[in-house]
Design an enzyme around this catalytic site. Structure first.
Site, PDB file in Angstrom:
ATOM      1  CD  GLN A  13      -2.935  -0.921   2.368  1.00  0.00           C
ATOM      2  OE1 GLN A  13      -2.646  -1.472   3.418  1.00  0.00           O
ATOM      3  NE2 GLN A  13      -4.018  -0.174   2.226  1.00  0.00           N
ATOM      4  CB  CYS A  27      -9.042  -0.936   2.126  1.00  0.00           C
ATOM      5  SG  CYS A  27      -7.338  -1.207   1.613  1.00  0.00           S
ATOM      6  CD  GLU A  48      -3.752  -4.695   6.642  1.00  0.00           C
ATOM      7  OE1 GLU A  48      -2.990  -4.384   5.701  1.00  0.00           O
ATOM      8  OE2 GLU A  48      -4.814  -4.075   6.881  1.00  0.00           O
TER       9      GLU A  48
HETATM   10 NI    NI Z   1      -6.478  -2.606   3.141  1.00  0.00          NI
END
Ligand code: NI
Length: 183
Positions: free
Chosen positions: A61, A103, A146
């Site tokens: 991310q 998210c 995750e």
């Molecule tokens: Ni996420």
């Protein structure tokens, strides 16, 4: 012990927004030679997650395709930082649990996702120690979310194509509006 939470706010990382190729890729295992890089990333990832705010953040991310994620599902000021390096699910309950998930890579988007209610995982911690733990409730959901990120899977990949398309279109529209507002 590594101090997981101390970092200057200026050190925040930018979070990739879906769709993005790094978010869809399977991340690479963290090797011994990655230790310094990972050690430097961990406090910055915690600062970024707490600032967002969020309860989990995976390395892809923030644009690092490594099998590493952080989690903290504690409420309020009590912090329970958890670092998961090379996490693996060893066992999952047949009993399922449905929770609304969001998210940081899909800001303001939420959907109910059904996953195993309890899991047992193996991982390395921030100091490279091998650990095993069992989790249930919100922590179990968060860890599975995750670990999905490390496999290029987003929570919207668990819901129907129809619901996923609605969310992705809404997200794209909101991101366009945000970009326009920034000028
Ligand atoms: Ni996420």
């Amino acid at each position: 012990m590594t101090d997981l939470t101390a970092t200057p706010p200026a050190d925040l990382l930018s979070i990739l927004i879906a769709p993005h190729a790094v978010l869809k890729a399977r991340a690479k295992p963290v090797l011994d030679r990655d230790a310094d890089r990972v050690r430097a990333l961990i406090p910055r990832m915690f600062a970024t997650m707490y600032h967002a705010p969020g309860i989990g953040l995976a390395a892809p991310q923030i644009g690092e395709s490594l099998r590493m994620a952080i989690v903290d599902v504690a409420e309020g000021d009590a912090r329970q930082p958890l670092v998961l390096v090379n996490p693996e699910i060893l066992a999952a309950s047949t009993e399922l649990a449905t929770r609304e998930e969001g998210c940081l890579s899909l800001p303001q988007q939420y959907a109910d996702v059904t996953r195993p209610a309890r899991i047992k995982i193996r991982f390395e911690d921030a100091d490279g120690m091998r650990r095993e733990m069992e989790a249930d409730g919100l922590l179990a959901t968060c860890i599975q979310h995750e670990i999905d990120h490390l496999n290029g899977v987003l929570f919207v990949d668990h819901i129907s194509a129809l619901k996923r398309n609605i969310i992705m279109r809404k997200l794209a529209k909101e991101q366009r509006i945000k970009a326009a507002e920034r000028g």
